[in-house]
Design a protein around this motif. Structure first.
Motif, mmCIF file in Angstrom:
data_model
loop_
_atom_site.group_PDB
_atom_site.id
_atom_site.type_symbol
_atom_site.label_atom_id
_atom_site.label_comp_id
_atom_site.label_asym_id
_atom_site.label_seq_id
_atom_site.Cartn_x
_atom_site.Cartn_y
_atom_site.Cartn_z
ATOM 1 N N ALA A 252 0.754 -1.173 -0.001
ATOM 2 C CA ALA A 252 -0.050 0.024 -0.033
ATOM 3 C C ALA A 252 0.957 1.339 -0.072
ATOM 4 N N LYS A 253 1.702 1.074 0.707
ATOM 5 C CA LYS A 253 2.899 2.291 0.762
ATOM 6 C C LYS A 253 3.435 2.653 -0.504
ATOM 7 N N ASP A 254 3.738 1.400 -1.110
ATOM 8 C CA ASP A 254 4.653 1.450 -2.546
ATOM 9 C C ASP A 254 3.673 2.126 -3.636
ATOM 10 N N ALA A 255 2.439 1.661 -3.472
ATOM 11 C CA ALA A 255 1.270 2.315 -4.381
ATOM 12 C C ALA A 255 1.196 3.811 -4.160
ATOM 13 N N LEU A 256 1.149 4.052 -2.735
ATOM 14 C CA LEU A 256 1.271 5.638 -2.637
ATOM 15 C C LEU A 256 2.045 6.560 -3.117
ATOM 16 N N LEU A 257 3.238 5.783 -2.870
ATOM 17 C CA LEU A 257 4.617 6.626 -3.613
ATOM 18 C C LEU A 257 4.364 6.601 -5.145
ATOM 19 N N ALA A 258 3.970 5.438 -5.706
ATOM 20 C CA ALA A 258 3.720 5.527 -7.011
ATOM 21 C C ALA A 258 2.766 6.622 -7.540
ATOM 22 N N LEU A 259 1.962 6.770 -6.832
ATOM 23 C CA LEU A 259 0.737 8.175 -7.039
ATOM 24 C C LEU A 259 1.506 9.329 -6.818
ATOM 25 N N LYS A 260 2.208 9.299 -6.122
ATOM 26 C CA LYS A 260 2.941 10.750 -5.765
ATOM 27 C C LYS A 260 3.703 10.964 -7.088
ATOM 28 N N ASP A 261 4.276 9.774 -7.721
ATOM 29 C CA ASP A 261 5.289 9.990 -8.894
ATOM 30 C C ASP A 261 4.305 10.586 -9.942
ATOM 31 N N ALA A 262 3.120 9.977 -10.075
ATOM 32 C CA ALA A 262 2.451 9.884 -11.100
ATOM 33 C C ALA A 262 1.704 11.423 -11.231
ATOM 34 N N LEU A 263 1.447 11.913 -9.969
ATOM 35 C CA LEU A 263 1.017 13.154 -9.733
ATOM 36 C C LEU A 263 2.060 14.162 -10.453
ATOM 37 N N VAL A 264 3.198 14.105 -10.304
ATOM 38 C CA VAL A 264 4.356 14.813 -10.743
ATOM 39 C C VAL A 264 4.335 14.694 -12.369
#
Length: 335
Positions: A252-264
């Motif tokens: 879940a934490k990895d997916a959250l980090l991926a979302l942060k990258d996607a947002l950039v």
């Protein structure tokens, strides 16, 4: 962002005259006010150009062309006071005696077929609220501050959230460059793998309530555990605040980090709302922000005032929350 329609002088005057005929106060009886606007439609008084513009917005949303639109040179009240930022809501109620802006937003909502939503614990339960820099929230992460805002949905932590937001520029000082950013949920999806999306669709995240919500309801602290990704591309997310639940797995934490990258990485739209601009966009099928790109006079910038409405996607979306209506007022919910 370019407007889909800029009202000409005659168009603005024609529509303003129609809106002035709504002789009701939305802050005393919203339902009566809403019916009066509906009567304008029923009598065939809506100018054809505006009905066509609203039909285009509906069509663009239905076909996936766009979930963000701008109209320019929209009707406003003749007298728009500069609000007392210690208590702008009380000041507005005391000094604003005409309701052209409110009637315009209500008319738009009815023609686009998106019923309005309000929260009983906010702004006295008003359906027309204000984006203003309230003094006691200066520098805080809330829409009622003078600060920038990270990408988010409005009311991320709350169980009932608007599908669309409308912002009408009542007083937007020239020389101050404040932009509203918008990223479409579909553009975020393009940067997330299937497994990351699967994790984001699992209820394993939490979001704290914002300071304004907590001040209005002391029982609010943090949301229930929720997914971030819902429907096809709806995101329930407040950047820097939404986190994996305490017992969530590392995935879940990895997916959250991926979302942060996607947002950039995702493509974004930005619009500087001017006085008379209407900016409408998806609240759940996208994320939005506030970017203070260039502030030349901080005191002047703090006088920016946007009139705001929340709306459900359609009648069916509103009816799904019918058991939450308070005081018998359709669209008014609690926390």
């Amino acid at each position: 962002m370019e407007p889909i329609h800029e009202l000409s002088g005659p168009e603005r005057e024609q529509l303003t005259a129609v809106l002035r005929s709504v002789a009701k106060n939305p802050y005393e009886d919203y339902e009566d006010f809403s019916r009066a606007v509906g009567d304008v439609i029923a009598r065939g008084e809506v100018p054809a150009f505006f009905a066509d513009v609203c039909a285009r917005v509906r069509r663009d949303r239905a076909t996936g062309v766009s979930d963000a639109h701008v109209l320019r040179n929209c009707p406003l009240d003749d007298d728009i006071p500069l609000l007392d930022l210690d208590d702008p809501v009380a000041d507005k109620h005391a000094r604003k005696k005409t309701f052209v802006g409110e009637a315009f937003l209500e008319l738009f909502a009815q023609l686009v077929r998106t019923p309005l939503l309000s929260y009983a614990t906010r702004f006295n339960g008003d359906f027309f609220t204000d984006v203003v820099a309230i003094n006691r929230y200066s520098g805080m992460q809330t829409g009622f501050s003078d600060s920038e805002l990270v990408y988010h949905n409005d009311r991320t932590a709350h169980p009932v959230r608007a599908d669309f937001i409308s912002l009408l520029g009542m007083h937007c000082p020239e020389g101050e460059f404040i932009y509203t950013g918008f990223v479409d949920g579909r553009d975020l999806l393009a940067h997330l793998t299937d497994e990351e999306q699967r994790q984001l669709r699992t209820a394993q995240f939490v979001t704290p309530f914002d300071v304004f919500s907590r001040d209005n309801n002391k029982e609010l602290t943090v949301s229930e555990v929720h997914p971030i990704l819902e429907n096809h591309h709806s995101f329930r997310y407040l950047d820097t605040c939404t986190a994996a639940a305490p017992d969530a797995p590392e995935s879940a934490k990895d997916a959250l980090l991926a979302l942060k990258d996607a947002l950039v990485r995702a493509d974004k739209t930005r619009h500087r709302i001017r006085t008379g601009d209407l900016f409408v966009f998806a609240n759940q099928d996208g994320l939005h922000s506030r970017d203070r790109m260039e502030i030349n006079d901080a005191a002047r910038a703090r006088q920016r005032w946007l009139l705001k409405t929340y709306a459900f996607r359609d009648e069916a979306a509103a009816e799904r929350h019918a058991d939450r209506w308070l005081d018998g007022v359709r669209g008014r919910v609690g926390d």
